[in-house]
Enzyme design. Structure first.
Site, short mmCIF file in Angstrom:
data_model
loop_
_atom_site.label_atom_id
_atom_site.label_comp_id
_atom_site.label_asym_id
_atom_site.label_seq_id
_atom_site.Cartn_x
_atom_site.Cartn_y
_atom_site.Cartn_z
N ALA A 26 5.50 -0.09 23.96
CA ALA A 26 5.64 0.46 22.62
C ALA A 26 6.75 -0.32 21.93
O ALA A 26 7.62 -0.90 22.59
CB ALA A 26 6.01 1.94 22.73
N GLY A 30 3.93 0.85 27.51
CA GLY A 30 2.64 1.14 26.87
C GLY A 30 1.56 0.12 27.21
O GLY A 30 0.38 0.43 27.14
N1 CAA Z 1 9.22 -3.74 21.29
C1 CAA Z 1 9.61 -4.45 20.23
N2 CAA Z 1 9.78 -5.79 20.28
C2 CAA Z 1 9.55 -6.40 21.45
C3 CAA Z 1 9.14 -5.71 22.59
C4 CAA Z 1 8.96 -4.31 22.48
N3 CAA Z 1 8.51 -3.57 23.49
N4 CAA Z 1 9.01 -6.60 23.61
C5 CAA Z 1 9.31 -7.79 23.11
N5 CAA Z 1 9.65 -7.69 21.80
C6 CAA Z 1 10.07 -8.75 20.88
C7 CAA Z 1 11.51 -9.15 21.13
O1 CAA Z 1 12.38 -8.25 20.47
C8 CAA Z 1 11.52 -10.53 20.54
O2 CAA Z 1 11.60 -10.44 19.15
P1 CAA Z 1 12.58 -11.42 18.31
O3 CAA Z 1 12.02 -12.80 18.58
O4 CAA Z 1 12.40 -10.96 16.91
O5 CAA Z 1 13.94 -11.22 18.90
C9 CAA Z 1 10.13 -11.07 20.89
O6 CAA Z 1 9.31 -9.93 21.16
C10 CAA Z 1 10.12 -11.94 22.13
O7 CAA Z 1 10.72 -11.20 23.18
P2 CAA Z 1 11.91 -11.77 24.08
O8 CAA Z 1 12.73 -12.75 23.31
O9 CAA Z 1 12.62 -10.59 24.66
O10 CAA Z 1 11.07 -12.55 25.19
P3 CAA Z 1 11.51 -12.85 26.69
O11 CAA Z 1 10.50 -13.79 27.24
O12 CAA Z 1 12.94 -13.21 26.78
O13 CAA Z 1 11.35 -11.42 27.45
C11 CAA Z 1 10.23 -9.36 28.02
C12 CAA Z 1 10.08 -10.83 27.59
C13 CAA Z 1 10.77 -9.30 29.44
C14 CAA Z 1 8.84 -8.73 27.97
C15 CAA Z 1 11.20 -8.65 27.06
O14 CAA Z 1 10.78 -8.91 25.73
C16 CAA Z 1 11.23 -7.16 27.23
O15 CAA Z 1 11.88 -6.67 28.15
N6 CAA Z 1 10.57 -6.41 26.32
C17 CAA Z 1 10.59 -4.97 26.37
C18 CAA Z 1 9.69 -4.42 27.46
C19 CAA Z 1 9.78 -2.91 27.53
O16 CAA Z 1 10.82 -2.35 27.81
N7 CAA Z 1 8.63 -2.24 27.26
C20 CAA Z 1 8.56 -0.79 27.33
C21 CAA Z 1 8.77 -0.22 25.97
S1 CAA Z 1 8.93 1.54 26.01
C22 CAA Z 1 7.36 2.12 26.08
O17 CAA Z 1 6.39 1.38 26.18
C23 CAA Z 1 7.24 3.62 26.04
C24 CAA Z 1 5.91 4.15 26.35
O18 CAA Z 1 5.65 4.76 27.38
C25 CAA Z 1 4.84 4.00 25.49
#
Ligand code: CAA
Length: 260
Positions: A66, A111
């Site tokens: 999400a 998600g």
């Molecule tokens: N929400 C919003 N933006 C996100 C995102 C997310 N879940 N995941 C990645 N992005 C965005 C980053 O903010 C970044 O944007 P900017 O370029 O504007 O800064 C872009 O995507 C690229 O991401 P990274 O620079 O972080 O890429 P990376 O290769 O260094 O890392 C990753 C990749 C490990 C997937 C890291 O992006 C990450 O940890 N993302 C979050 C994953 C997460 O925690 N997901 C669970 C969300 S909570 C949920 O899903 C609740 C539910 O039950 C529904």
């Protein structure tokens, strides 16, 4: 409705739905979930589509969860509403009459893992990563993860993944039964399409009734599930495809199904 964050195309009888917001690694914000729900509603009523494949745009991510930026300012009411529209959408995907294959081409986190678990089964590319990072963000999984993941991998692995918030790679996901197959990324869509075509070559009504019976039975006791199976089994004998499928066997030829 026109879409900004998803794409839907048809390859013959296969519907390919792509979550396409690569700048945010295909994270699901409200707009994306709303588009997804609209698209799933159209697929539900499209008799031409026999199998659906869900994948992510770009080569890095299926769905990275999400949208955390959008969620970061939500209050309890807004958080619950967001969870509800996504839950309803994922349940709608789970209950699509057509089988749905998740082609997981990168991160399937939060998600994203929940979306993959709402599909009938999952194929993964070698670079795929799975996890439920929510408790590390101060929330529980909210798009069905506490319910579907333990049903897919068993409660031990499901609980471990959710409590630790750790990420696992495609091989580990395969080992614990989260994915059925792991292939090099460039082969992922071909593999998914090959299986989709094989499914589509069978009797459509029988495939859809089998899916309905499995989904119904998995959430209730076995006696109720078996009773439902009896109903759908009987119903098959009212179809032209049952007559054709069995005649083809007796006459030692390939069946020519008409989806009737
Ligand atoms: N929400 C919003 N933006 C996100 C995102 C997310 N879940 N995941 C990645 N992005 C965005 C980053 O903010 C970044 O944007 P900017 O370029 O504007 O800064 C872009 O995507 C690229 O991401 P990274 O620079 O972080 O890429 P990376 O290769 O260094 O890392 C990753 C990749 C490990 C997937 C890291 O992006 C990450 O940890 N993302 C979050 C994953 C997460 O925690 N997901 C669970 C969300 S909570 C949920 O899903 C609740 C539910 O039950 C529904």
């Amino acid at each position: 409705m026109s879409y900004n964050n998803i794409k839907f195309e048809k390859d013959g009888v296969i519907g390919i739905l792509t979550i396409d917001r690569p700048k945010a690694l295909n994270a699901l914000n409200t707009e994306t979930v709303t588009e997804l729900n609209d698209c799933v509603g159209k697929i539900e009523n499209d008799p031409e589509v026999k199998v659906v494949i869900i994948t992510g745009g770009g080569s890095k991510s299926f769905v990275a969860g999400a949208d955390i930026v959008e969620m970061s300012t939500k209050n309890a009411v807004e958080g619950r509403f967001f969870g509800k529209i996504a839950q309803d959408t994922f349940t709608r995907i789970e209950n699509l009459p057509q089988p749905v294959i998740a082609a997981v081409n990168g991160y399937a986190l939060g998600g994203g893992c929940e979306l993959a678990c709402a599909c009938d089964f999952r194929y993964a590319s070698e670079n795929a990563k799975f996890g439920q990072p929510e408790v590390g963000l101060g929330i529980t999984p909210g798009f069905g993860g506490t319910q579907r993941l333990p049903r897919v991998v068993g409660r031990g692995y499901g609980k471990e993944l959710i409590y630790t918030a750790s990420m696992i790679d495609a091989e580990e996901a395969h080992r614990i039964g989260l994915v059925n197959k792991v292939v090099p990324q460039e082969q992922l869509m071909d593999e998914a399409k090959k299986t989709a075509k094989k499914i589509a070559s069978n009797a459509k009504i029988a495939v859809q009734l089998a899916k309905a019976a499995i989904n119904r039975g998995i959430n209730c006791d076995v006696i109720t599930g078996i009773a439902y199976e009896d109903e759908v089994f009987g119903l098959c004998f009212a179809t032209e495809d049952q007559k054709e499928g069995m005649a083809a066997f007796v006459e030692k030829r390939k069946a020519n199904f008409t989806d009737k």
